[in-house]
Every structure is written in structure tokens, then in C-alpha cells.
Design a protein around this motif. Structure first.
Motif, short mmCIF file in Angstrom:
data_model
loop_
_atom_site.label_atom_id
_atom_site.label_comp_id
_atom_site.label_asym_id
_atom_site.label_seq_id
_atom_site.Cartn_x
_atom_site.Cartn_y
_atom_site.Cartn_z
N MET A 87 78.59 51.53 24.75
CA MET A 87 78.97 50.06 24.22
C MET A 87 78.57 50.34 22.69
O MET A 87 79.58 49.66 21.89
CB MET A 87 77.72 49.13 24.83
CG MET A 87 78.26 48.43 26.04
SD MET A 87 76.85 47.37 26.53
CE MET A 87 77.55 45.77 25.45
N HIS A 97 83.66 43.91 20.28
CA HIS A 97 82.61 43.04 19.92
C HIS A 97 81.63 42.84 21.03
O HIS A 97 81.94 42.87 22.14
CB HIS A 97 83.26 41.68 19.67
CG HIS A 97 84.33 41.70 18.46
ND1 HIS A 97 83.79 41.69 17.23
CD2 HIS A 97 85.54 41.68 18.30
CE1 HIS A 97 84.81 41.85 16.48
NE2 HIS A 97 85.82 41.47 16.94
N THR A 99 80.03 40.64 22.66
CA THR A 99 79.90 39.18 23.00
C THR A 99 78.64 38.83 23.79
O THR A 99 78.11 39.64 24.12
CB THR A 99 81.34 38.90 23.88
OG1 THR A 99 81.16 39.56 25.07
CG2 THR A 99 82.49 39.13 23.09
N PRO A 101 78.29 37.41 26.63
CA PRO A 101 78.19 37.65 28.03
C PRO A 101 77.71 39.17 28.09
O PRO A 101 77.10 39.62 29.19
CB PRO A 101 79.55 37.27 28.34
CG PRO A 101 79.77 36.34 27.48
CD PRO A 101 79.40 36.40 26.23
N ARG A 102 78.45 40.04 27.12
CA ARG A 102 78.43 41.41 27.46
C ARG A 102 76.75 41.86 27.19
O ARG A 102 76.60 42.66 27.88
CB ARG A 102 79.39 42.14 26.54
CG ARG A 102 80.72 42.51 26.93
CD ARG A 102 81.52 43.11 26.21
NE ARG A 102 82.89 42.66 26.21
CZ ARG A 102 84.08 42.58 25.11
NH1 ARG A 102 83.84 43.47 24.25
NH2 ARG A 102 85.12 42.20 25.55
N LEU A 104 74.15 40.02 27.49
CA LEU A 104 73.38 39.36 28.59
C LEU A 104 73.42 40.34 29.99
O LEU A 104 72.55 40.63 30.52
CB LEU A 104 73.94 38.02 28.73
CG LEU A 104 73.29 37.08 27.84
CD1 LEU A 104 73.72 35.74 28.33
CD2 LEU A 104 71.79 37.12 27.51
N GLY A 105 74.73 40.88 30.20
CA GLY A 105 75.31 41.26 31.38
C GLY A 105 74.55 42.88 31.37
O GLY A 105 74.01 43.42 32.13
N ALA A 106 74.55 43.41 29.90
CA ALA A 106 74.07 44.68 29.56
C ALA A 106 72.64 44.62 29.90
O ALA A 106 71.95 45.70 30.45
CB ALA A 106 74.47 45.20 28.31
N ALA A 108 70.81 42.82 31.93
CA ALA A 108 70.49 42.40 33.35
C ALA A 108 70.99 44.06 34.11
O ALA A 108 69.96 44.47 35.03
CB ALA A 108 71.45 41.56 33.91
N ILE A 109 72.02 44.59 33.70
CA ILE A 109 72.35 45.99 34.38
C ILE A 109 71.35 47.14 33.96
O ILE A 109 70.67 47.83 34.94
CB ILE A 109 73.53 46.28 33.91
CG1 ILE A 109 74.94 45.36 34.59
CG2 ILE A 109 73.77 47.77 34.07
CD1 ILE A 109 76.28 45.56 33.94
#
Lengths: 130, 126
Positions: A87, A97, A99, A101-102, A104-106, A108-109
Motif C-alpha cells: 500500500m 491515494h 482513501t 475506506p482503504r 479503515l479496511g487495511a 481491520a484486515i
């Protein structure tokens, strides 16, 4: 031995990262995507795909060696945490970018991967040194 | 499972799904290859694995997955692609539960839910 594992984990992450970056370059240069010989020729006609193969093969042998000896929890986490390095590099190399959501998603993952690594460690406690 | 959300086309979704199937199949095949208790050590271990189908099945899955993944990443940003690809972890855990009877402890279930949540966030809004 600890240093050996650490080196192995870093090597694994390095190979995985090299693969993903190379995959992206190779795919971009082979556009448009088609289930055709022409697409395959475009993929294999430029150098990046071979970087991906080096990363793939290197990661494969590193992983198979680590699986045999290393504690499975850290090995598991190390084999998946390349999402972080990839990333960050994609921002630098591909002007992407981070972002909301990315990110936040990262988060959590990564939290999930750490939980899974801890779960593996608990279920396979390290064997006493022979 | 695969909503036709704004940014993700059906081709991308199809490649994503194919990648999950190939990655899980390949990993399980490698698990079967590496886990054999008769395998021995060093070169003998590799010879043992090479004489059985599991290693080759795993390699075949990975070769096809290699091409599918290149196509997938060429259609979306890399930072989004690697996050969406993390669903492979979940698929392998669930498959391991059913095929190898691996236990899903509470910590594992939490990990699986977190990874799934992260992939869902990126898939819907990424």
C-alpha cells in the motif's frame, strides 16, 4: 535461530512485495485485458512479469522452508502483512491515494491478521529446543 | 456476496472470485504436499513431494492464479487490489476447517470477521 527466523520473515515480505509491484506494472503494460493469446504475449513480452516470477518463486521456497521450522503464528502474519508495504509503495510508485475506506479496511484486515497469527501461536506452542 | 457496486465491474468481481478459488485450492494442495509424515528430510523430502500429485496440483493452481491476478490488478488500483485479495486468508481458514478439521477458536473467528469486515469496507467504498 531467532535472527534466522526474522531474516526469513523479512525475506518473505520482500519477495511478496516485489511480486505485487511487478504484477501491477506487468498488468498495466498488457492492457486491455482479454482471454487471448495476444494478451498473454503482451504480459510475457515485457520485463515486469519476470520480476513477479522471481518474487513468486522466492516467496514459495522461503515459505516452504519457514513452514517446516518457524513458529507458525509469526510466519502466518509475515506472509500476509505485505499489504502494508505494498500500500505504501503504491502511493509512491503509482500515485494512488490512501482513501479513508482503504485505510479503515487495511486497519481491520491487519488487526484480523494479527488475531489469526496469535491464534496460530496459541494452538502450536513452540517446541522445546532439541 | 458480489454486489454490483459502483467502482467494481463484474469482470473485476469475477477475477477476484476466481483468484480466491485458485489460491485456496493451491494452498490446500501445498498443505497436503508438505504435511505428509512419510516425507523425510532435505532432498528426500522434495523427491517425495515431487512423486505425488499434490505439489503439482498446487503449482498448476498458482500458475493460473498468477495470470488471473495480473489481469485483476491491471483493472483496479494496487492498494485496493491487495486489500481485496486478503479475503484469501478467510477462504483458506474456512476450507481448512472443513477439509482438515482445523478448529476455529474464538480468536480465529474474530480474526476472520475482522479481515472480512476490512475487505467489505474496501469492496463497497474503496
Amino acid at each position: 535461530m531467532r535472527r534466522f527466523y526474522l531474516f526469513g520473515f523479512l525475506l518473505l515480505m520482500g519477495f511478496d512485495t516485489l511480486s505485487q509491484i511487478s504484477f501491477k506494472y506487468a498488468g498495466t503494460q498488457a492492457l486491455p485485458v482479454a482471454a487471448s493469446v495476444a494478451w498473454l504475449l503482451r504480459v510475457f513480452g515485457q520485463p515486469w512479469v519476470y520480476g513477479a516470477i522471481v518474487g513468486y518463486v522466492g516467496a514459495f521456497f522461503t515459505w516452504m522452508s519457514l513452514l517446516k521450522h518457524a513458529p507458525i503464528g509469526p510466519a502466518f502474519a509475515a506472509s500476509h502483512l505485505e499489504v502494508v508495504s505494498v500500500m505504501l509503495l503504491s502511493v509512491w510508485l503509482f500515485d494512488e491515494h490512501l482513501t479513508v475506506p482503504r485505510v479503515l479496511g487495511a486497519i481491520a484486515i491487519i488487526a484480523g491478521i494479527v488475531c489469526l497469527g496469535l491464534a496460530e501461536s496459541r494452538e502450536h506452542p513452540p517446541e522445546p529446543a532439541a | 456476496m458480489l454486489p454490483a457496486t459502483g467502482s467494481i465491474s463484474s469482470l473485476v468481481a469475477g477475477l477476484w472470485l476466481l483468484n480466491v478459488l485458485l489460491d485456496t485450492g493451491g494452498q490446500l494442495a501445498f498443505k497436503a504436499a508438505a504435511g505428509s509424515p512419510l516425507a523425510g528430510d532435505g532432498l528426500a523430502r522434495w523427491k517425495h513431494m515431487a512423486a505425488r500429485p499434490w505439489l503439482w496440483l498446487g503449482i498448476a493452481s498458482y500458475v493460473i492464479e498468477f495470470l488471473v491476478w495480473i489481469a485483476f490488478l491491471s483493472l483496479i488500483p494496487l492498494s485496493e487490489g491487495v486489500l481485496l485479495g486478503s479475503i484469501n486468508i478467510v477462504a483458506i481458514m474456512v476450507a481448512g476447517r472443513f477439509l482438515f478439521g482445523e478448529r476455529l477458536t474464538r480468536l480465529r473467528v474474530i480474526g476472520i470477521l475482522l479481515v472480512t469486515l476490512g475487505v467489505t469496507i474496501v469492496g463497497i467504498a474503496g
